[in-house]
Motif scaffolding. Structure first.
Motif, PDB file in Angstrom:
ATOM      1  N   CYS A   1       0.813  -1.231   0.045  1.00 25.82           N
ATOM      2  CA  CYS A   1      -0.057  -0.046  -0.249  1.00 25.82           C
ATOM      3  C   CYS A   1       1.016   1.315  -0.163  1.00 25.82           C
ATOM      4  N   ILE A   2       1.832   1.268   0.892  1.00 25.05           N
ATOM      5  CA  ILE A   2       2.903   2.245   0.710  1.00 25.05           C
ATOM      6  C   ILE A   2       3.526   2.522  -0.470  1.00 25.05           C
ATOM      7  N   ASP A   3       3.831   1.474  -1.124  1.00 24.07           N
ATOM      8  CA  ASP A   3       4.789   1.657  -2.077  1.00 24.07           C
ATOM      9  C   ASP A   3       3.715   2.140  -3.304  1.00 24.07           C
ATOM     10  N   ILE A   4       2.460   1.590  -3.399  1.00 24.42           N
ATOM     11  CA  ILE A   4       1.611   2.124  -4.635  1.00 24.42           C
ATOM     12  C   ILE A   4       1.406   3.492  -4.495  1.00 24.42           C
ATOM     13  N   LEU A   5       1.058   4.324  -3.141  1.00 24.27           N
ATOM     14  CA  LEU A   5       0.772   5.309  -2.889  1.00 24.27           C
ATOM     15  C   LEU A   5       1.997   6.280  -3.260  1.00 24.27           C
ATOM     16  N   GLU A   6       3.217   5.671  -2.809  1.00 30.72           N
ATOM     17  CA  GLU A   6       4.349   6.643  -3.023  1.00 30.72           C
ATOM     18  C   GLU A   6       4.732   6.854  -4.756  1.00 30.72           C
ATOM     19  N   ARG A   7       4.559   5.793  -5.270  1.00 32.51           N
ATOM     20  CA  ARG A   7       4.465   5.765  -6.800  1.00 32.51           C
ATOM     21  C   ARG A   7       3.509   6.701  -7.442  1.00 32.51           C
ATOM     22  N   GLU A   8       2.168   6.642  -7.022  1.00 30.75           N
ATOM     23  CA  GLU A   8       1.362   7.464  -7.430  1.00 30.75           C
ATOM     24  C   GLU A   8       1.609   9.119  -7.293  1.00 30.75           C
ATOM     25  N   ILE A   9       2.104   9.289  -6.131  1.00 29.37           N
ATOM     26  CA  ILE A   9       2.557  10.721  -5.805  1.00 29.37           C
ATOM     27  C   ILE A   9       3.548  11.113  -6.655  1.00 29.37           C
ATOM     28  N   ASN A  10       4.680  10.344  -6.859  1.00 26.38           N
ATOM     29  CA  ASN A  10       5.749  10.725  -7.755  1.00 26.38           C
ATOM     30  C   ASN A  10       5.938  10.153  -9.149  1.00 26.38           C
TER      31      ASN A  10
END
Length: 582
Positions: A391-400
């Motif tokens: 979940c953290i990785d998906i959200l980070e990739r979406e922001i960046n």
């Protein structure tokens, strides 16, 4: 005379060791302290060596983890509950692999309570030694670099688990200690995190702590519908009574229309029943909309990911609507930490940069709720990654995320005229992704409604026999073509989702699929030398994927503590692969 001469030598010897003769011979209290300290350290060593089954005589299972070896005589002497448990053979939960008695800690806990291995080991340490060790940092700290870890979810959860253990095994001094600790959390932590504190106080009958939690929640803006899902009936009634008193003295409180509230509850009830068709019917019968009922927030919090996807398909909800607490559905999904729900929302246009009233975005919420142990733990080969970490990785990739040229296009192979060629390529590609990072592939396939690949599920079976079994003589060419196109569409959607959330890995897979690598899926075929070569090549490909994940994470401005979603500790993982190749 000789005795008089002997005393100075004894005194000087004691003084040279830094102790006085009085403390050595005339202070039994100090001697007891030294003896008890030695006994405590010896018993602690016994606990630390409990992994050796030769020193333990029973096992206790906690929270689905591996069994913990215990010494029944020590625990029975320290806890009445343990004594009763061990004296009754009917209480044993079967036998462990070594044939010893096995007990389940969960059977002694209230419904819904959790006791993790880390908390249980600290609790056992107290019973063995009389000393309370500090909480392991990896189990009581989150992965938010801005957090002081004095009131985040992992810190609260660890203290709650310790209090459950102290209450369940009847250790009153620990109950009292952790009641005081949790009292310090109530005013500092998020109000959502007060709910588990309230529940343990309710079960442990810690009235001071319970009353403090009730007052904090009653004064918060947590809605009654959510509280009804979480709290015991008597506590809920008390909170509602306190809120009613506030409303009677506050002229600014909005009066709730009972008919409107009833219609909203009917929509929520239909979602609880997984009946989206009934939701559509209820919407047509009244002027209440999905947004009025914050139905998407509700579905994201409590429903299956497939129901969330069906609600999104209605196209009737504002994807970035904020509820009374200032949370969008994506914020709620971050609190739930279910990857498929997060991807469904992002896929429909949810904004990952939206913040709550206190300035938190979805990824910071998720970081604050995730234990360091769950984020940094290296999964075993073939084991799925932690959901929290994904979940953290998906959200980070979406922001960046920076849109890549390949994201909106398809590989040249997909432009081929042959439907069979497209299907074969996609099946192989998705199958390869499933082998290398199963958790992430599972999320993409679920959102795309792509069933698992039967070829890779049965890859040890010969193709000729598989094709014979799959022939349907009643299927016309047009029906067959329609079925194959539907499968191609689902797999194409899976590939597109993979390119969006794992762009560099998708580039690696594109490159791999351009080579003749399909035979690598059949590692057991061929001569021993051929199998060895294929295994070496397979591990090399895995290293390529590991590096691709690190590239996905290497975006300027990201916190340095982040690691890859399918491979934490990349260096150690790559060393392990290189060692295995040798």
């Amino acid at each position: 005379m000789a005795s008089n001469l002997a005393e100075p030598s004894t005194s000087s010897s004691c003084l040279s060791n830094g102790t006085s003769p009085s403390s050595e011979y005339h202070s039994p209290t100090n001697l007891e302290i030294v003896s008890l300290s030695k006994l405590s350290s010896h018993l602690e060593r016994l606990l630390l060596d409990a992994a050796d089954p030769g020193f333990t005589d029973a096992d206790v299972s906690v929270d689905g983890c591996a069994d913990v070896g215990v010494h029944r005589c020590i625990l029975a002497a320290r806890s009445r509950v343990f004594r009763d448990l061990f004296s009754s053979s009917s209480s044993s939960s079967g036998a462990s692999s070594g044939g010893r008695p096995r007990y389940a800690a969960a059977e002694l806990l209230p419904p819904g309570a959790r006791l993790g291995k880390e908390a249980f080991m600290v609790f056992l340490g107290y019973l063995y030694t009389g000393k309370l060790r500090q909480a392991p940092p990896e189990a009581a700290t989150c992965v938010d670099p801005a957090c002081a870890h004095d009131a985040c979810r992992p810190a609260v959860a660890f203290a709650v688990e310790m209090m459950y253990a102290a209450h369940a095994f009847d250790v009153p001094e620990l109950v009292s200690l952790f009641q005081r600790r949790l009292l310090n959390f109530v005013d500092k932590t998020l109000v959502e995190d007060v709910i588990p504190i309230l529940l343990v106080a309710f079960h442990a009958k810690a009235h001071q702590l319970l009353n403090h939690c009730v007052q904090r929640i009653a004064r918060s803006n947590l809605d009654n519908i959510s509280l009804e899902k979480e709290l015991p009936c008597e506590v809920l009634l008390e909170i509602k009574s306190i809120r009613h008193k506030f409303q009677s003295t506050d002229s600014d409180v909005t009066v709730i229309d009972p008919i409107r509230e009833k219609r909203i509850r009917r929509i929520h009830g239909a979602l609880d029943s997984d009946d989206v068709e009934l939701v559509k019917l209820l919407l047509t019968e009244s002027d209440v909309t999905l947004d009025h009922a914050t139905a998407l927030h509700y579905a994201v919090a409590y429903c299956d990911s497939k129901i969330v996807a069906e609600v999104l398909e209605l196209g009737l909800a504002n994807i970035n609507l904020k509820n009374e607490r200032g949370y969008t559905p994506l914020h709620v999904a971050a609190m739930r930490r279910e990857p498929a729900v997060i991807v469904s929302l992002l896929d429909k246009g949810a904004s990952a940069s939206e913040t709550t009233t206190d300035g938190q975005d979805a990824v910071s919420i998720c970081r604050r709720l995730t234990r360091a142990k769950d984020y940094y733990a290296k999964p075993m080969q073939g084991q799925e990654s932690s959901k929290d970490r994904i979940c953290i990785d998906i959200l980070e990739r979406e922001i960046n995320r920076i849109p890549m040229a390949c994201e909106d296009s398809v590989t040249s192979v997909l432009l081929a005229d042959s439907l069979q060629a497209k299907l074969l390529y996609l099946e192989n590609r998705v199958g390869f992704a499933n082998l290398l990072f199963p958790a992430e592939a599972k999320v993409a396939m679920e959102i795309a409604h792509a069933e698992p690949n039967s070829e890779f599920a049965n890859r040890n079976r010969s193709r000729s026999s598989a094709n014979l079994r799959e022939v349907d003589l009643n299927e016309t060419p047009s029906v067959q073509n329609k079925r194959l196109r539907s499968r191609v569409d689902a797999l194409t959607r899976t590939v597109e989702l993979g390119r969006r959330y794992f762009p560099h890995c998708s580039q690696v897979l594109d490159r791999l699929m351009s080579d003749d690598t399909s035979d690598l899926f059949y590692l057991q075929k061929g001569t021993p030398d051929e199998q060895t070569i294929k295994r070496m090549r397979f591990y090399e490909l895995k290293d390529d994927v590991q590096k691709a994940f690190s590239k996905d994470k290497a975006v300027p401005g990201r916190p340095s503590f982040c690691s890859s979603s399918s491979s934490s500790s990349q260096k150690g993982e790559m060393k392990g692969h290189r060692a295995s190749r040798k």
